[in-house]
Design a protein around this motif. Structure first.
Motif, PDB file in Angstrom:
ATOM      1  N   HIS A   1     -17.731 -32.592  27.204  1.00  0.00           N
ATOM      2  CA  HIS A   1     -17.497 -31.461  26.284  1.00  0.00           C
ATOM      3  C   HIS A   1     -18.302 -31.630  24.998  1.00  0.00           C
ATOM      4  O   HIS A   1     -18.932 -30.696  24.512  1.00  0.00           O
ATOM      5  CB  HIS A   1     -16.016 -31.360  25.928  1.00  0.00           C
ATOM      6  N   ARG A   2     -18.245 -32.836  24.451  1.00  0.00           N
ATOM      7  CA  ARG A   2     -18.935 -33.084  23.175  1.00  0.00           C
ATOM      8  C   ARG A   2     -20.440 -32.920  23.345  1.00  0.00           C
ATOM      9  O   ARG A   2     -21.111 -32.350  22.484  1.00  0.00           O
ATOM     10  CB  ARG A   2     -18.563 -34.465  22.633  1.00  0.00           C
TER      11      ARG A   2
ATOM     12  N   LYS B   1     -21.857 -30.961  25.327  1.00  0.00           N
ATOM     13  CA  LYS B   1     -22.130 -29.520  25.465  1.00  0.00           C
ATOM     14  C   LYS B   1     -21.946 -28.780  24.145  1.00  0.00           C
ATOM     15  O   LYS B   1     -21.997 -27.547  24.116  1.00  0.00           O
ATOM     16  CB  LYS B   1     -21.192 -28.897  26.513  1.00  0.00           C
TER      17      LYS B   1
ATOM     18  N   ALA C   1     -19.117 -28.736  22.207  1.00  0.00           N
ATOM     19  CA  ALA C   1     -17.773 -28.196  21.999  1.00  0.00           C
ATOM     20  C   ALA C   1     -17.226 -28.588  20.635  1.00  0.00           C
ATOM     21  O   ALA C   1     -17.507 -29.677  20.138  1.00  0.00           O
ATOM     22  CB  ALA C   1     -16.833 -28.697  23.083  1.00  0.00           C
TER      23      ALA C   1
ATOM     24  N   PRO D   1     -11.594 -28.830  24.147  1.00  0.00           N
ATOM     25  CA  PRO D   1     -12.616 -27.940  23.579  1.00  0.00           C
ATOM     26  C   PRO D   1     -12.025 -26.573  23.264  1.00  0.00           C
ATOM     27  O   PRO D   1     -11.530 -25.889  24.156  1.00  0.00           O
ATOM     28  CB  PRO D   1     -13.646 -27.837  24.713  1.00  0.00           C
TER      29      PRO D   1
ATOM     30  N   GLN E   1     -13.931 -24.205  21.648  1.00  0.00           N
ATOM     31  CA  GLN E   1     -15.049 -23.301  21.913  1.00  0.00           C
ATOM     32  C   GLN E   1     -16.343 -24.091  21.981  1.00  0.00           C
ATOM     33  O   GLN E   1     -16.419 -25.216  21.502  1.00  0.00           O
ATOM     34  CB  GLN E   1     -15.159 -22.219  20.842  1.00  0.00           C
ATOM     35  N   TYR E   2     -17.343 -23.490  22.609  1.00  0.00           N
ATOM     36  CA  TYR E   2     -18.697 -24.059  22.646  1.00  0.00           C
ATOM     37  C   TYR E   2     -19.603 -23.180  21.787  1.00  0.00           C
ATOM     38  O   TYR E   2     -19.857 -23.477  20.642  1.00  0.00           O
ATOM     39  CB  TYR E   2     -19.207 -24.158  24.085  1.00  0.00           C
ATOM     40  N   GLU E   3     -20.032 -22.027  22.336  1.00  0.00           N
ATOM     41  CA  GLU E   3     -20.929 -21.177  21.529  1.00  0.00           C
ATOM     42  C   GLU E   3     -20.165 -20.134  20.725  1.00  0.00           C
ATOM     43  O   GLU E   3     -20.722 -19.536  19.811  1.00  0.00           O
ATOM     44  CB  GLU E   3     -21.990 -20.511  22.419  1.00  0.00           C
TER      45      GLU E   3
ATOM     46  N   GLU F   1     -17.988 -16.395  24.913  1.00  0.00           N
ATOM     47  CA  GLU F   1     -17.430 -17.083  26.085  1.00  0.00           C
ATOM     48  C   GLU F   1     -16.482 -16.170  26.856  1.00  0.00           C
ATOM     49  O   GLU F   1     -16.459 -16.167  28.095  1.00  0.00           O
ATOM     50  CB  GLU F   1     -16.708 -18.365  25.644  1.00  0.00           C
TER      51      GLU F   1
ATOM     52  N   GLY G   1     -14.127 -22.511  26.429  1.00  0.00           N
ATOM     53  CA  GLY G   1     -13.081 -23.267  25.726  1.00  0.00           C
ATOM     54  C   GLY G   1     -11.719 -22.603  25.757  1.00  0.00           C
ATOM     55  O   GLY G   1     -11.532 -21.516  26.309  1.00  0.00           O
TER      56      GLY G   1
END
Lengths: 383, 123
Positions: free
Chosen positions: A25-26, A28, A30, A41, A43-45, A50, A237
């Motif tokens: 996750h990290r 990516k 997150a 996570p 969220q990512y972006e 998402e 996420g």
């Protein structure tokens, strides 16, 4: 101070644990938050992007915080029918059912998925259950006390759990495991990918078609990488998981469902099949029958909100001067393009199209009881 | 024109006796997708630290405090139609409201850009 208080205190102080995919996750990008005792996570972006990606393509969710439990032993079906209001005896191999744990007063202790396994999966155990992460240890404690000695419960904390959700989830998973194309909603089965044993069900909690995949923790990084290498799939996420399930009208335990509320009021009566209603023999049956006969005091409803201001959990719901309920989940719904909410409203005010008001920061905003889901489900019901 | 910053991640541009207030790039990044902004009414009077506005992301509502005392002379109506302006341009077009400065000495306790950058780096 009692012993129980000591335990509660210790639990609060426990450091958050890492999921098997923590480093993944990290890497990516997150943003991690504490949830259900784990670093997870959020969220990512970004939640909106998402959310939309999942509605249009396929999103990969790490739900390894959830509790995966296998049940085996003499009389396991009968024993689980005492704990669960759903039909377990009639559950066919490779079929899954939504159910819940009820307390003696019929209050909801957790909601869950229960399936009948097949073959050698999970050491040949006949029944597999997935419960919420935040409640899994309480659930296990509750069940240990109430299951006969012959029934063995195996909390499989060495298993990770992934959810692949969205209209392109079927194509994406079939690219790795072609045989999964034949699964329909709430069907499950054992599969093998690169020698790794997987238990896969066609289910999820976004309202979209998709799968939940139980995979040994040692192999989950490889599988997550293989899925995210597909053009249809991105990691998603917890933030979007929440907005997706809210739009799908699906209740979130600890918020929309608690020990203070009942199955019938929660509009989850479908989880209690006819035979179980008639025969009873499960914890909480009296409350179910009473509310089927007399109606529940309050109901879980969907709420459409006028304007742009979201109404969130804890906001009071009014009919004129009288408080008639409370919002239990609410926020901006990206696919709807407006704020929506779920809440509990007293029965006389719970009919579809009832005009109500919600108080947000001292102001009243107009809301209407709305049918759920807010976004139509797109489950794959036929092959 | 001087720009000041607070530990609550607001920026304040002061020109004459008018202060323009918004949230910082760091704040919008932390909040994520912004879906609603509740702005103060023209004429509202705030003491330093009063709740002045609310910014709502998909997940949560957050208060925006008045960084100094003063009277609201204008709110950014563009945010009502396009709250995402706070995400795309937090420190210019995504401003929240303008105040007539009540007590200019309150600005002295605030950070300049270099101090704020250092503060954010320490978080």
């Amino acid at each position: 101070m009692s012993g129980n208080d000591d335990i509660a205190h210790i639990e609060e102080e426990l450091p958050l644990q890492d999921l098997p995919l923590d480093a993944w996750h990290r890497a990516k990008g997150a943003r991690m938050v504490g949830f259900a005792g784990y670093h997870m996570p959020i969220q990512y972006e970004g939640i909106m992007a998402e959310h939309s990606w999942t509605r249009e393509h396929a999103g990969l969710f790490d739900v390894s915080h959830m509790g995966q439990i296998a049940f085996s032993g003499e009389g396991v079906d009968e024993a689980l029918e005492h704990l669960l209001p759903s039909d377990i005896k009639g559950l066919k191999p490779c079929r899954q059912r939504y159910s819940m744990l009820l307390d003696e007063e019929g209050g909801i202790l957790d909601d869950l998925m229960v399936s009948r396994l097949d073959g050698a999966a999970f050491d040949g155990a006949p029944i597999y259950m997935v419960v919420n992460g935040a409640t899994k240890y309480d659930d296990i404690g509750w069940m240990i006390e109430r299951l006969p000695d012959e029934v063995v419960m195996n909390h499989m904390d060495e298993q990770a759990l992934l959810a692949l959700q969205g209209p392109e989830a079927g194509d994406a998973l079939a690219a790795l495991i072609p045989e999964t194309a034949d699964l329909i909603f709430m069907q499950s089965g054992p599969f093998t990918w690169r020698g790794v044993p997987l238990w896969i069900s066609r289910s999820g909690y976004t309202g979209e078609d998709g799968f939940e995949i139980s995979v040994p923790a040692a192999d989950v990084t490889l599988l997550a990488d293989a899925l995210c290498a597909l053009p249809q799939v991105k990691p998603i996420g917890l933030g979007a998981r929440d907005s997706l399930r809210l739009e799908a009208g699906l209740p979130l335990y600890g918020h929309d469902l608690t020990p203070a509320v009942s199955t019938i009021g929660a509009d989850l009566g479908f989880a209690i099949q006819k035979r179980r209603r008639e025969e009873g023999g499960f914890i909480g049956h009296a409350r179910v029958m009473k509310e089927l006969a007399d109606g529940p005091g309050a109901k879980r409803v969907g709420l459409k909100i006028e304007g742009r201001m979201p109404a969130r959990e804890g906001a009071s719901i009014y009919a004129g001067g009288m408080q008639v309920g409370e919002v239990t989940s609410g926020g901006f719904a990206p696919t709807v393009g407006a704020p929506i909410a779920m809440g509990w409203v007293s029965l006389p005010h719970s009919a579809i199209d009832t005009a109500l008001e919600i108080e947000v920061r001292g102001k009243r905003i107009a809301a209407t009881v709305a049918p759920m889901p807010f976004v139509p489900h797109r489950y794959r019901r036929k092959a | 024109m001087s720009r000041y910053f607070t530990e609550d991640h607001e920026w304040i541009d002061v020109e004459g006796d008018i202060a323009t207030v918004g949230i910082t790039e760091y704040a919008q990044e932390q909040l994520g997708d912004i879906v609603f902004v509740e702005l103060p009414a023209e004429g509202a009077r705030f003491e330093k630290g009063d709740d002045a506005a609310v910014v709502e992301s998909v997940k949560a509502a957050s208060d925006v405090y008045s960084p100094i005392s003063g009277e609201v002379v204008e709110a950014n109506g563009a945010l009502e139609d396009e709250p995402a302006l706070v995400n795309s341009d937090a420190e210019e077009d995504g401003w929240f409201f303008k105040l007539r400065v009540g007590d200019a000495s309150e600005l002295e306790g605030l950070m300049n850009e270099a101090a704020y950058k250092k503060f954010v780096a320490s978080l």
